[in-house]
Design an enzyme around this catalytic site. Structure first.
Site, short mmCIF file in Angstrom:
data_model
loop_
_atom_site.label_atom_id
_atom_site.label_comp_id
_atom_site.label_asym_id
_atom_site.label_seq_id
_atom_site.Cartn_x
_atom_site.Cartn_y
_atom_site.Cartn_z
N GLY A 15 53.80 41.05 39.96
CA GLY A 15 53.11 41.29 40.92
C GLY A 15 52.26 40.23 41.33
O GLY A 15 52.21 38.92 41.02
N SER A 16 51.14 40.13 42.20
CA SER A 16 50.14 39.01 42.58
C SER A 16 49.19 38.75 41.23
O SER A 16 49.08 39.34 40.45
CB SER A 16 49.07 39.60 43.50
OG SER A 16 48.52 40.74 43.15
N THR A 19 46.32 41.06 40.97
CA THR A 19 46.55 42.36 39.94
C THR A 19 46.92 42.07 38.47
O THR A 19 46.43 42.73 37.89
CB THR A 19 47.43 42.98 40.98
OG1 THR A 19 47.36 43.33 42.25
CG2 THR A 19 47.90 44.41 40.19
N GLY A 20 47.67 40.87 38.53
CA GLY A 20 47.67 40.52 36.98
C GLY A 20 46.70 40.30 36.12
O GLY A 20 46.70 41.01 35.24
N GLU A 37 54.46 38.22 35.46
CA GLU A 37 55.25 37.27 36.11
C GLU A 37 54.55 37.50 37.58
O GLU A 37 54.56 38.66 38.09
CB GLU A 37 56.80 37.74 36.28
CG GLU A 37 57.65 36.73 37.05
CD GLU A 37 57.53 36.94 38.31
OE1 GLU A 37 57.00 36.10 39.12
OE2 GLU A 37 58.36 37.84 38.90
N CYS A 71 58.74 35.41 45.11
CA CYS A 71 57.87 34.63 44.82
C CYS A 71 58.28 33.28 44.46
O CYS A 71 57.41 32.40 44.36
CB CYS A 71 57.34 35.31 43.27
SG CYS A 71 58.61 35.54 42.18
#
Length: 272
Positions: A15-16, A19-20, A37, A71
């Site tokens: 994800g972003s 958020t990571g 990732e 991505c």
């Protein structure tokens, strides 16, 4: 939550970057292993010896596939000044052939942005074009149709921004929408520095007929996956992950499998 559950030892998240960071912080409460990732802002460097007509279709697909919502799509395109006008003209001409519309129509290539939140973010970036005086070589207009009304949708026309400032949002941020900056370069060291001037480090590519030159440049790029004369090639046996804020650890390959294991050393003494 998974990230704080005592019976879960490993978290893998895609994800972003924002958020990571939250996933990693939450997982730290129980010292979970994490594989992240995250986002990317992939540069592609085009050298002046390329066959423009041969690579333009590839570059277009690798820039606008899935409405640029992958991505590892090309997000920044650096083109040598010796070929910049011809390359940009050919790139614009090819982009005009990419139809926008529902994915149910096989003639369409660019579909909608996938949700209302992302639509708002991309729309804000498009609204910056006139405010920041960016020069669109194609596209750049805000959607006229209300996506909430019947027949509407989260659609944007593909947009190419002609040589914006390196400090502009279109260069420094990941759009996750069909808008791409194309920038000029002359000096090899300068373009490598520009390509690396980002918090992201997921993928990058160099395009040239001179493989020795391309490999030399590619080895200096700060990214988890670096390609020569391609972009977004992946295989299950090859580790996949990012540098910097594009992630922690890798998926796939032996490295990816080992990330789900714990090392153990067994000492066995005989004759005691």
């Amino acid at each position: 939550m998974l990230t704080t559950h005592e019976d879960i030892d490993k978290i893998a998240f895609t994800g972003s970057s924002a958020t990571g960071k939250k996933v990693m912080a939450a997982s730290a409460q129980t010292l979970k292993r994490v594989t992240l990732e995250l986002g990317g802002n992939d540069p592609a460097i085009i050298c002046d010896d390329v066959d423009i007509d041969a690579i333009i279709p590839k570059i277009a697909i690798l820039s606008f596939l899935c409405t640029s919502q992958i991505c590892m799509m090309i997000k920044r395109l650096y083109v040598h000044s010796n070929i910049y006008p011809r390359f940009l003209q050919a790139f614009v001409a090819h982009t005009k052939t990419l139809k926008v519309g529902s994915g149910l129509d096989p003639q369409n290539f660019i579909g909608p942005v996938q949700n209302s939140m992302q639509y708002g973010k991309v729309r804000d970036l498009y609204s910056r074009i006139s405010q920041e005086k960016w020069q669109p070589a194609i596209g750049g207009t805000l959607p006229s149709m209300d996506p909430a009304k019947e027949g509407g949708g989260y659609f944007f026309e593909p947009t190419i921004i002609d040589n914006p400032p390196e400090t502009s949002r279109i260069v420094t941020e990941e759009p996750f929408g069909p808008i791409l900056p194309v920038l000029k370069w002359d000096n090899e060291d300068d373009v490598i520095a520009a390509a690396n001037n980002t918090k992201m480090g997921l993928g990058a590519s160099v395009w040239s007929k001179d493989l020795e030159r391309a490999e030399r440049m590619a080895k200096q790029l700060e990214a988890g996956s670096v390609w020569v004369n391609s972009h977004f090639d992946v295989a299950p046996g090859v580790p996949f992950g990012g540098h910097k804020e594009s992630g922690v650890g890798t998926e796939w390959g032996v490295n990816g499998l080992k990330a789900y294991c714990n090392s153990q050393c067994l000492w066995l003494k005989k004759g005691v």
